[in-house]
Design a protein around this motif. Structure first.
Motif, short mmCIF file in Angstrom:
data_model
loop_
_atom_site.label_atom_id
_atom_site.label_comp_id
_atom_site.label_asym_id
_atom_site.label_seq_id
_atom_site.Cartn_x
_atom_site.Cartn_y
_atom_site.Cartn_z
N LEU A 33 0.82 -1.20 0.00
CA LEU A 33 0.00 0.00 0.00
C LEU A 33 0.86 1.25 0.00
CD1 LEU A 33 -0.93 1.26 3.31
CD2 LEU A 33 -0.86 -1.21 3.32
N VAL A 34 0.26 2.30 -0.52
CA VAL A 34 0.86 3.63 -0.53
C VAL A 34 -0.13 4.54 0.18
CG1 VAL A 34 1.69 5.54 -1.94
CG2 VAL A 34 1.99 3.19 -2.72
N ALA A 35 0.34 5.23 1.22
CA ALA A 35 -0.50 6.16 1.96
C ALA A 35 0.05 7.56 1.77
CB ALA A 35 -0.53 5.79 3.44
N ASP A 36 -0.77 8.45 1.24
CA ASP A 36 -0.41 9.85 1.05
C ASP A 36 -1.12 10.67 2.12
OD1 ASP A 36 1.01 9.55 -1.47
OD2 ASP A 36 -0.97 9.14 -2.33
N ARG A 37 -0.39 11.60 2.72
CA ARG A 37 -0.97 12.49 3.72
C ARG A 37 -0.55 13.91 3.38
NH1 ARG A 37 1.55 13.54 9.04
NH2 ARG A 37 0.13 14.92 10.11
N HIS A 38 -1.53 14.74 3.06
CA HIS A 38 -1.26 16.14 2.75
C HIS A 38 -1.87 17.00 3.85
CE1 HIS A 38 -0.33 19.70 0.46
NE2 HIS A 38 -1.56 20.12 0.70
N VAL A 39 -1.05 17.88 4.44
CA VAL A 39 -1.49 18.76 5.51
C VAL A 39 -1.34 20.20 5.04
CG1 VAL A 39 -1.12 19.47 7.90
CG2 VAL A 39 -0.72 17.11 7.24
N SER A 40 -2.40 20.98 5.20
CA SER A 40 -2.33 22.40 4.87
C SER A 40 -3.03 23.20 5.95
CB SER A 40 -2.98 22.67 3.50
OG SER A 40 -4.33 22.27 3.52
N GLY A 41 -2.63 24.44 6.11
CA GLY A 41 -3.23 25.32 7.11
C GLY A 41 -4.61 25.78 6.65
N LEU A 42 -5.52 26.03 7.60
CA LEU A 42 -6.85 26.50 7.26
C LEU A 42 -6.81 27.88 6.61
CD1 LEU A 42 -8.91 25.37 10.38
CD2 LEU A 42 -8.99 24.41 8.09
N ALA A 43 -5.81 28.68 6.96
CA ALA A 43 -5.69 30.03 6.42
C ALA A 43 -4.89 30.04 5.11
CB ALA A 43 -5.02 30.94 7.44
#
Length: 145
Positions: A33-43
């Motif tokens: 499996l490949v798990a991608d996690r993208h995190v971005s700020g609400l602003a």
């Protein structure tokens, strides 16, 4: 894909699963499996992307992409609750204990302290250690003395 909004950020996680190719040389490998996690700020602003690769012995009837994503997230939870505390709060990586059984003994003692503090209801290990440092007799209460 799952999306979470909390702590002032948006997390998007995607898990893709495929049968393990024959060339994958892990015992009992059934799926990759490949798990991608993208995190971005609400602003807005810049974000970060992490990619994790994993191999599992669970076949497609035992675990689909959603279940494997949950299991992987559970593993990250362990990492955050234990290893991060040992690395950051106890500065384990900076320890000068490096010979014989010393590192294993110190890791066991750190795990014991973390476990005792969590059993006593402390959510923040760093805050609990500062609380005990102000009055070291409090440490005896954790041991039931």
């Amino acid at each position: 894909m799952t999306v979470d909004r909390s702590h002032g950020r948006v997390e998007r996680r995607t898990v893709r699963v495929a049968p393990a190719p024959k060339r994958v040389r892990f015992p009992h490998a059934e799926q990759v499996l490949v798990a991608d996690r993208h995190v971005s700020g609400l602003a807005g602003g810049s974000g970060s992307t992490e990619v994790a690769y994993a191999v599992t012995s669970l076949d497609s009837t035992q675990a689909d992409a959603a279940r494997l994503g949950g299991l992987l997230r559970g593993q990250w939870s362990i990492e955050n609750r234990l290893h991060w505390v040992r690395d950051v709060v106890f500065a384990e990586d900076h320890s000068r204990v490096r010979t014989a059984g010393g590192p294993q003994v110190m890791a066991s003692l750190r795990n014991l302290v973390i476990g005792l503090l969590r059993l006593a209801g402390h959510a923040s290990i760093a805050r609990a250690l500062r609380w005990i440092a102000r009055n070291p007799v409090r440490a005896l209460a954790l041991l039931g003395v």
